[in-house]
Design a protein around this motif. Sequence first.
Motif, short mmCIF file in Angstrom:
data_model
loop_
_atom_site.label_atom_id
_atom_site.label_comp_id
_atom_site.label_asym_id
_atom_site.label_seq_id
_atom_site.Cartn_x
_atom_site.Cartn_y
_atom_site.Cartn_z
N GLU A 180 31.13 36.28 85.99
CA GLU A 180 30.13 36.44 84.95
C GLU A 180 29.03 35.39 85.12
O GLU A 180 29.31 34.23 85.43
N PRO A 181 27.78 35.76 84.89
CA PRO A 181 26.66 34.87 85.25
C PRO A 181 26.37 33.78 84.23
O PRO A 181 25.52 32.93 84.47
N TRP A 182 27.10 33.73 83.09
CA TRP A 182 26.68 32.83 82.01
C TRP A 182 26.77 31.37 82.42
O TRP A 182 25.99 30.54 81.93
N TYR A 183 27.71 31.04 83.28
CA TYR A 183 27.89 29.63 83.64
C TYR A 183 26.73 29.11 84.48
O TYR A 183 26.49 27.90 84.57
N ARG A 184 25.96 30.02 85.10
CA ARG A 184 24.84 29.60 85.96
C ARG A 184 23.53 29.47 85.18
O ARG A 184 22.60 28.84 85.64
N ARG A 185 23.46 30.07 84.01
CA ARG A 185 22.18 30.15 83.29
C ARG A 185 22.09 29.00 82.27
O ARG A 185 22.42 29.16 81.09
N SER A 225 23.18 20.07 68.52
CA SER A 225 22.30 19.18 69.30
C SER A 225 22.74 19.12 70.75
O SER A 225 21.90 19.10 71.67
N SER A 226 24.05 19.09 70.99
CA SER A 226 24.56 19.07 72.36
C SER A 226 24.19 20.35 73.10
O SER A 226 23.82 20.32 74.28
N LEU A 227 24.27 21.49 72.41
CA LEU A 227 23.88 22.76 73.03
C LEU A 227 22.39 22.77 73.38
O LEU A 227 22.00 23.23 74.47
N GLU A 228 21.56 22.26 72.48
CA GLU A 228 20.12 22.21 72.76
C GLU A 228 19.82 21.36 73.99
O GLU A 228 18.98 21.73 74.82
N ASN A 521 28.26 30.70 74.13
CA ASN A 521 29.72 30.71 74.09
C ASN A 521 30.32 30.03 75.31
O ASN A 521 31.31 29.31 75.21
N PHE A 522 29.74 30.29 76.47
CA PHE A 522 30.28 29.67 77.69
C PHE A 522 30.12 28.16 77.63
O PHE A 522 31.02 27.41 78.04
N GLU A 523 28.99 27.67 77.12
CA GLU A 523 28.77 26.23 77.01
C GLU A 523 29.73 25.61 76.00
O GLU A 523 30.27 24.52 76.22
N LEU A 524 29.98 26.31 74.89
CA LEU A 524 30.95 25.81 73.90
C LEU A 524 32.36 25.77 74.49
O LEU A 524 33.15 24.87 74.20
N LEU A 525 32.67 26.76 75.33
CA LEU A 525 33.98 26.78 75.98
C LEU A 525 34.15 25.56 76.88
O LEU A 525 35.21 24.94 76.91
N LYS A 526 33.10 25.20 77.62
CA LYS A 526 33.16 24.00 78.46
C LYS A 526 33.34 22.76 77.61
O LYS A 526 34.11 21.85 77.97
N GLY A 531 37.12 18.41 76.03
CA GLY A 531 37.49 17.51 74.94
C GLY A 531 36.31 17.01 74.11
O GLY A 531 36.51 16.20 73.20
N VAL A 532 35.10 17.50 74.40
CA VAL A 532 33.92 17.03 73.65
C VAL A 532 34.00 17.47 72.19
O VAL A 532 33.71 16.68 71.28
#
Length: 598
Positions: A180-185, A225-228, A521-526, A531-532
Amino acid sequence: MNVHDLLKVIISFASFSGIHILEFDSVTNTSGRGNLELADLSRKLQLLIAKQGVLSLEQCMSYYNILMLMFSPLLLSAKSYPRKLFISVISSKNELQAYKDTERDWTALRLVVCSDDLLSAVSSLPWPLNNRALILVPEEVGLSAWEAYRASAAVPAVYQRLSAVSVPPLQQQLSVLRREPWYRRTNLTGLVMRCLSEDYPPFSMTSPLPDGTVTVSGFAGDVWSSLEQQLSFKSECRNPDDRLWGSLDASTDRWDGILGQIQRGDSDIAVAPYLVNEIRGRYFEFSVALYSSWESVIVQKPASFSSSSNFTREFTPASWLAVLGLLVTLMLTMKIFSKCMHSYRAWSDCFIDNIQMFCVMGYDGNKSERISHRIWLLTALLACLLLNVAYSSNLTAILLSETNELPIKTLQDIYDRRSEYSLGLVGDTFAVDLFKFAGDNDVLLRDLWREVISKDPRNIASEKANVERCLEDSKHLAIMDYHYYIDNFADCRLTVLPEKVITASISFPMRRNHPANPIINFELLKMSESGVLQKLLARWHGGGRACESELLHALGLAETYTAFVLLAVGVTIASVLLAVENFTYRTKLRRLSLKLFK
């Protein structure tokens, strides 16, 4: 690169990805448009290659058997849920324009083949953030795979090279293309997310800005803020128009509050903690779980053994006065007996002997042959023994008894004793919907709503009102979010029942089919796997107010100070008397010496 090599790559990718149906667009250089079963396409490819003499029939069959051996499990699983791959070959600008003008699903799984000089033009097509298209560019040896996406219509498309593709493709290359391409974007520059939030300390707290937007702090604010920062997008957060979290109106199938604005498309996401349940899942997408929480029942704590008490309270004041009277009576009686028996005993001797008897240490005084004295002595010893046994047994019973037994432990207990107890819910929360719309599968919740909660309008109130009512009324119980109660309203006079009403994940609700949803969602999963999220939660979730332990503990100075005071007074008096006695003795000794010299 000829058409046969290209078809080999397509078949390999389709097989590896579990795709069962291929659909060729009309702009491709194949014979028309239509669906082809993967196995049929493979057989046609073998016949075509054998006819043109590129490969022998035996080589084709060997190649086909290897494909089926490697990927048949994927093909079998795909037949139960067939996945379709759209294939387009664009060889000119006219075909590119025709492809662009045709109405199509830009989020479908696609393979677009074009020449290197058309790559930038193909990349500029309206590929949304959540597209799953792969662009294949033929090269001198094999192909190269690319992808393109656009964070916003106001910014240029981002296109990036993924991998080289050999003929036939290697398994490592197929793995890159299949993923799935989400991890690259990670470059969402130009994207502006419309978000809503409401105060729910310490998880979300809003502060107004002059332009009408708000800043969000707390756990949810830190996560956002971390996602941004990681994805390079911006956001505009506001409070909901009606300042509500969101409840469902079953008659209109519409939500109010934050959830209502997301449902209408006025907002993209809620930067606030929401419990995920079946009802909400029908209307909204939800992010990866941020943490888990549960609804608990809060009740007034029953009276228990006070840790500030001392052991002298095991006798009432009247009992202690009776004991003191008994001690004085025994001292007077002992003094009278000593005179009658012509055996002098000082008051101090009488006091010490009686204290020894009260402490069950026996009697070391003079033994008398008189029956009356022996009867008095036996009676005194038995009385002291009975007092000691009564005191010790009462103290032991108190320490070992279950002094804080909860009269209610489960929701079933509340329902069984519904004539005695009331049950409150926090308004504008999912708990109200959970009980209100409970069906035949949740008979207990449905009956509690009908026969307990809905009977009194006061049962639907704020968290603060429910806590205050629990403190005032021992027969009132309230259901609320456990973590929110612990962080904001924990009171040592209240306790939490062991039963969890419902346990669920806490997530951000999202507008359905928003292009950024899978990337967020992919960024939140990471963040969760690294452990963040746990560290951010620990920063804001302090664990609530610490109450003094109700368990028995070693006696401190507060419980034993009287013994030390008595000891200090006795030592002081004894020291003064010792000094006086020494002075008196030396004075007498000096007078005696003067008489002898005279």
